[in-house]
Design an enzyme around this catalytic site. Structure first.
Site, PDB file in Angstrom:
ATOM      1  N   THR A 414      11.106 -92.414 -76.901  1.00 31.38           N
ATOM      2  CA  THR A 414      12.280 -91.928 -77.612  1.00 31.38           C
ATOM      3  C   THR A 414      12.151 -92.251 -79.100  1.00 31.38           C
ATOM      4  O   THR A 414      11.358 -93.100 -79.499  1.00 31.38           O
ATOM      5  CB  THR A 414      13.550 -92.578 -77.011  1.00 31.38           C
ATOM      6  OG1 THR A 414      13.571 -92.346 -75.611  1.00 31.38           O
ATOM      7  CG2 THR A 414      14.824 -92.049 -77.620  1.00 31.38           C
ATOM      8  N   SER A 478      22.004 -91.264 -69.789  1.00 33.09           N
ATOM      9  CA  SER A 478      21.122 -91.713 -70.861  1.00 33.09           C
ATOM     10  C   SER A 478      21.661 -92.995 -71.478  1.00 33.09           C
ATOM     11  O   SER A 478      22.872 -93.208 -71.562  1.00 33.09           O
ATOM     12  CB  SER A 478      21.022 -90.636 -71.942  1.00 33.09           C
ATOM     13  OG  SER A 478      20.329 -91.118 -73.074  1.00 33.09           O
ATOM     14  N   GLY A 500      14.230 -96.845 -76.946  1.00 34.51           N
ATOM     15  CA  GLY A 500      13.964 -98.068 -76.191  1.00 34.51           C
ATOM     16  C   GLY A 500      14.391 -98.049 -74.748  1.00 34.51           C
ATOM     17  O   GLY A 500      14.612 -99.111 -74.162  1.00 34.51           O
TER      18      GLY A 500
END
Length: 598
Positions: A414, A478, A500
């Protein structure tokens, strides 16, 4: 609420001198240090003109320069965000790209409005709760990750177009030019990209060097791209050129869509995505969820993002867990932070999913009365935190029994970017392809995501469906937490976020507490050791200053501490300091925060 409960310039948590270092990774857009002429913001009829400068903070200097170029030509924060991310998809393909998705929080300065654009990938219509079951058994993570079943419908091109149509200022085609030029001319492979490509453990898990297309690009002649190699990507340039010319339909229909489906439906474990799934994808506009904490307001993305719930829970629980009398010791601060995380993670794991499919008690979880009750449940030390029941606390009837408990892990492929433009608008955007290099399947110069492994692979616990179980068209939960903070006057105070995996929640909370509670600069807050308290174990980053001391302190207090190295945060933060902007970039990655020259 005092914004500096503990003055770290004179406290044991002090990491470095309190005066910020003005350099490319922590730069102030201070009007006293002009460099070159830039675009002057126009006077608004409704609000005073923004005069505090502009800044871009992102994971690669070349991406930051692309964003600054667009701002310098008169574009705004949304235009710059597209330019930044298009470059990141080229130079940082391990983290994000147009084959993935994102959550974007946009602040419109003149309208004084927040909008969340949910560009999360979706499961194909044919998916159901058994997506990651085979012969009745849950697929192991690596098998699921590298399978065609893990690919969600990509969102980024549609997110680009939706955001630009709503808020963009620059010409659509212009925002892709920096990435097109870099892909055509070639970019230099950085140590982080080169190191991941040559990591034998990662190579053994993923198929990046087995798939003929991705192997030819990342492993020419069978060897990983070396650091310093100049790598061009003409296919990516062509994909972006088509996107610039014909818009997102060039991605979601026609030859590109057919190429995506061919990749997804290939072995091993082919996915069920169709060209109709691609054509049907739409970005969802959602209201930002904000929590009021005395003088400040913390705003982030709602479910299926965990950002708004967890960041407001942790900040509120932290303040409720501090001793009310006397000076604060390091132990008090660390314990309050750890307990706040543990309780917030437990609630998040239990209740958060795609709110279009499951009931998520978002407002209840950040209700001050619930936080009061939840904070009283802290002090667990070596125990395992359990989810609370906001329905019972708030008199609406028990709700904990709605869902089974879910401890899905999310891996850290990400990136995050923070932007404030010269007009006062801001973007906080976290984008992802899920694991490193996504699904390892490469199409027309970009990698596909493995986002669907963010669903719970085990859809039921004690035969009870979990909130984050897979379903057709559903968006997986998420941890991404693109966040903005507003002060007591309602003015923008801070833009922050991080990659992370599930540790994002902890990483972002560190910057909020560091800046707002501990009196640190953006860079000092980012530099603090990462502490991740999800479940029984508390992970503490020990290979940075203060890390080992914090690990020892928490261990002595009775916590089960896991000493960790090589933390994968990538925090990028901008703080409004009176008349100028202060930025910070995570030294654990390769990014910078840089002001637009005046």
């Amino acid at each position: 609420m005092k914004l500096t409960h503990i003055a770290l310039c004179a406290a044991p948590l002090l990491l470095a001198a309190c005066a910020p270092t003005v350099n490319e990774t922590n730069q102030s857009a201070d009007p006293e240090t002009p460099e070159t002429e830039t675009v002057e913001p126009a006077e608004s009829a409704g609000r005073p003109a923004w005069t505090k400068g502009a800044m871009v903070a992102a994971a690669d200097p070349r991406a930051v320069e692309a964003g600054l170029k667009i701002l310098g030509e008169g574009g705004n924060a949304v235009d710059a965000a597209i330019a930044v991310h298009a470059v990141l998809g080229l130079v940082e393909p391990q983290s994000s790209g147009i084959g993935g998705g994102a959550f974007m929080v946009y602040y419109d300065y003149e309208a004084d409005e927040l909008t969340v654009l949910d560009g999360r990938e979706t499961a194909p219509a044919a998916a159901d709760e058994n997506l990651f079951l085979q012969d009745g058994e849950v697929l192991p993570y690596v098998a699921a990750w590298q399978s065609g079943r893990s690919v969600g419908v990509p969102a980024m091109p549609r997110l680009y177009a939706t955001a630009h149509e709503m808020f963009g200022k620059a010409e659509w085609a212009s925002v892709f030019q920096p990435a097109i030029e870099l892909a055509t001319d070639g970019f230099e492979v950085t140590p982080r990209l080169g190191g991941l490509l040559s990591n034998e453990r990662l190579r053994a898990a993923m198929r990046l060097d087995d798939d003929p297309v991705s192997a030819a690009y990342f492993y020419p002649d069978g060897k990983p791209l070396a650091v310093g190699t100049v790598r061009d990507n003409p296919e990516y340039a062509a994909t972006l050129t088509a996107l610039a010319k014909d818009g997102p339909d060039s991605f979601y229909t026609g030859a590109n869509a057919e190429a995506i489906i061919a990749a997804v439906t290939a072995e091993p474990l082919p996915g069920a995505m169709t060209v109709q799934d691609l054509a049907d994808y739409r970005v969802k506009l959602r209201p930002a969820v904000c929590g009021q904490h005395d003088e400040i307001r913390i705003c982030s993305a709602p479910p299926p993002s965990s950002g708004a719930i967890t960041q407001n829970m942790i900040f509120g629980l932290y303040n409720r867990s501090l001793p009310s009398d006397g000076d604060l010791a390091e132990e008090d601060v660390l314990m309050a932070w750890v307990e706040a995380q543990r309780l917030a993670y437990a609630d998040r794991d239990h209740y958060v999913g795609d709110a279009d499919y499951v009931k998520v008690p978002t407002e209840d979880l950040i209700d001050p009365a619930y936080l009061d009750a939840r904070a009283a449940q802290g002090g667990l030390l070596d125990g395992t935190p359990q989810p609370g029941d906001p329905g019972e606390v708030l008199g609406r009837g028990p709700m904990i029994g709605m869902w089974g408990r879910d401890m899905t892990d999310e891996t850290p492929g990400t990136t995050h970017l923070s932007i404030i433009d010269q007009y006062g608008n801001a973007v906080s955007m976290t984008a992802t392809v899920e694991s490193a290099f996504g699904n390892s399947r490469m199409v027309n110069g970009y990698l596909l995501n493995n986002e669907l492994t963010d669903f719970s692979r085990e859809p039921r616990v004690n035969n009870q469906i979990v909130a984050n179980a897979p379903a057709g068209g559903k968006r997986p939960r998420s941890s991404m937490s693109p966040t903005m903070v507003f002060d007591e006057n309602g003015d923008l105070l801070m833009v922050t976020g991080s990659p992370g995996g599930n540790s994002i929640v902890a990483y972002v909370s560190k910057t909020l507490l560091g800046v707002l509670e501990w009196g640190l600069t953006a860079q000092e807050a980012i530099n603090l050791p990462n502490v991740i308290a999800r479940g029984r174990t508390v992970g503490v980053e020990i290979d940075v200053p203060k890390g080992q001391q914090w690990a020892d302190t928490l261990s002595a207090m009775g916590y089960v501490v896991e000493e960790r190295t090589g933390e994968n945060s990538g925090l990028h933060t901008i703080v409004v300091r009176g008349s100028y902007l202060e930025g910070g970039a995570d030294p654990r990655r390769e990014g910078v925060a840089k002001a637009l020259a005046e």
